[in-house]
Design a protein around this motif. Structure first.
Motif, PDB file in Angstrom:
ATOM      1  N   ARG A  27       1.581  10.195   1.264  1.00 24.14           N
ATOM      2  CA  ARG A  27       0.767   9.313   0.416  1.00 24.14           C
ATOM      3  C   ARG A  27      -0.186   8.443   1.233  1.00 24.14           C
ATOM      4  N   CYS A  28       0.296   7.915   2.366  1.00 22.95           N
ATOM      5  CA  CYS A  28      -0.440   6.862   3.088  1.00 22.95           C
ATOM      6  C   CYS A  28      -1.139   7.334   4.352  1.00 22.95           C
ATOM      7  N   ARG A  77       4.916  -3.417   3.333  1.00 27.07           N
ATOM      8  CA  ARG A  77       3.818  -3.085   4.243  1.00 27.07           C
ATOM      9  C   ARG A  77       3.351  -4.350   4.951  1.00 27.07           C
ATOM     10  N   ARG A 130      -3.767   4.245   4.254  1.00 27.48           N
ATOM     11  CA  ARG A 130      -3.717   3.578   2.953  1.00 27.48           C
ATOM     12  C   ARG A 130      -2.361   2.899   2.844  1.00 27.48           C
ATOM     13  N   GLU A 132      -0.632   2.156   0.149  1.00 21.77           N
ATOM     14  CA  GLU A 132      -0.351   2.331  -1.272  1.00 21.77           C
ATOM     15  C   GLU A 132       1.053   2.892  -1.450  1.00 21.77           C
ATOM     16  N   THR A 133       2.024   2.022  -1.659  1.00 24.27           N
ATOM     17  CA  THR A 133       3.406   2.474  -1.800  1.00 24.27           C
ATOM     18  C   THR A 133       3.812   2.667  -3.260  1.00 24.27           C
ATOM     19  N   GLU A 134       2.946   2.253  -4.187  1.00 24.10           N
ATOM     20  CA  GLU A 134       3.246   2.445  -5.596  1.00 24.10           C
ATOM     21  C   GLU A 134       3.379   3.944  -5.865  1.00 24.10           C
TER      22      GLU A 134
END
Length: 169
Positions: A27-28, A77, A130, A132-134
């Protein structure tokens, strides 16, 4: 030599943390921490002279650590330097108390460097593109610990490596 005090996860937990690191990297982006380097830092000591390191080996070998259990149930994060981690939804009181106790004893030995804030976490990614852990799977891990380690960190061309110098009683 560069030293820190840490908890190291047992192999079964390390594998589960590695799976979370894979999901986070997908994802990141960023640099995934190798499974063998996943740990919880209790106290970062930085550069330490060999004579002081020898005294720390002796101290850690005699140190009694109360057994505990840490629930990892949240992503986190650090904006700078792009770190994605897992830890608890709130700082674990037992780990914070252990961190404070260790620093009290380290300072009595003349060491400095206690951070102004301590957030127990396991770093999974560095230099994430990124943060973005959602939408990532919710961590639901329990880490039972009984010992801490005095660890030496050294850098090679292929990254950071760790060597255990001492284990608590």
């Amino acid at each position: 030599m560069r030293l820190f005090l840490a908890l190291m996860p047992p192999p079964s937990l390390r594998g589960r943390l590695g799976a979370l690191a894979d999901a986070a990297q997908a994802r990141c982006g960023g640099r995934r921490m190798p499974d063998e380097s996943l740990h919880l830092t209790l106290a970062f000591l930085g550069e330490v002279e060999e004579t002081r390191a020898a005294a720390l080996v002796d101290w850690v070998s005699r140190l009694a650590v109360p057994p505990g259990e840490w629930r990892l149930n949240a992503w986190g994060r650090f904006q700078r330097p792009g770190i994605v981690w897992v830890g608890g939804q709130a700082p674990d009181p037992a780990l914070v108390a252990l961190h404070c106790r260790l620093w009290d004893e380290l300072e009595s030995q003349g060491l400095e460097g206690r951070p102004s804030r301590y957030v127990p976490h396991v770093t999974l990614l560095r230099r994430a593109e990124r943060l973005e852990t959602e939408g990532l799977p919710t961590p639901a891990l329990t880490w039972r610990y009984r010992h801490l380690l005095l660890v030496r960190s050294f850098t090679r061309d292929d990254g950071a490596h760790y060597a255990t110098l001492a284990r608590s009683a």
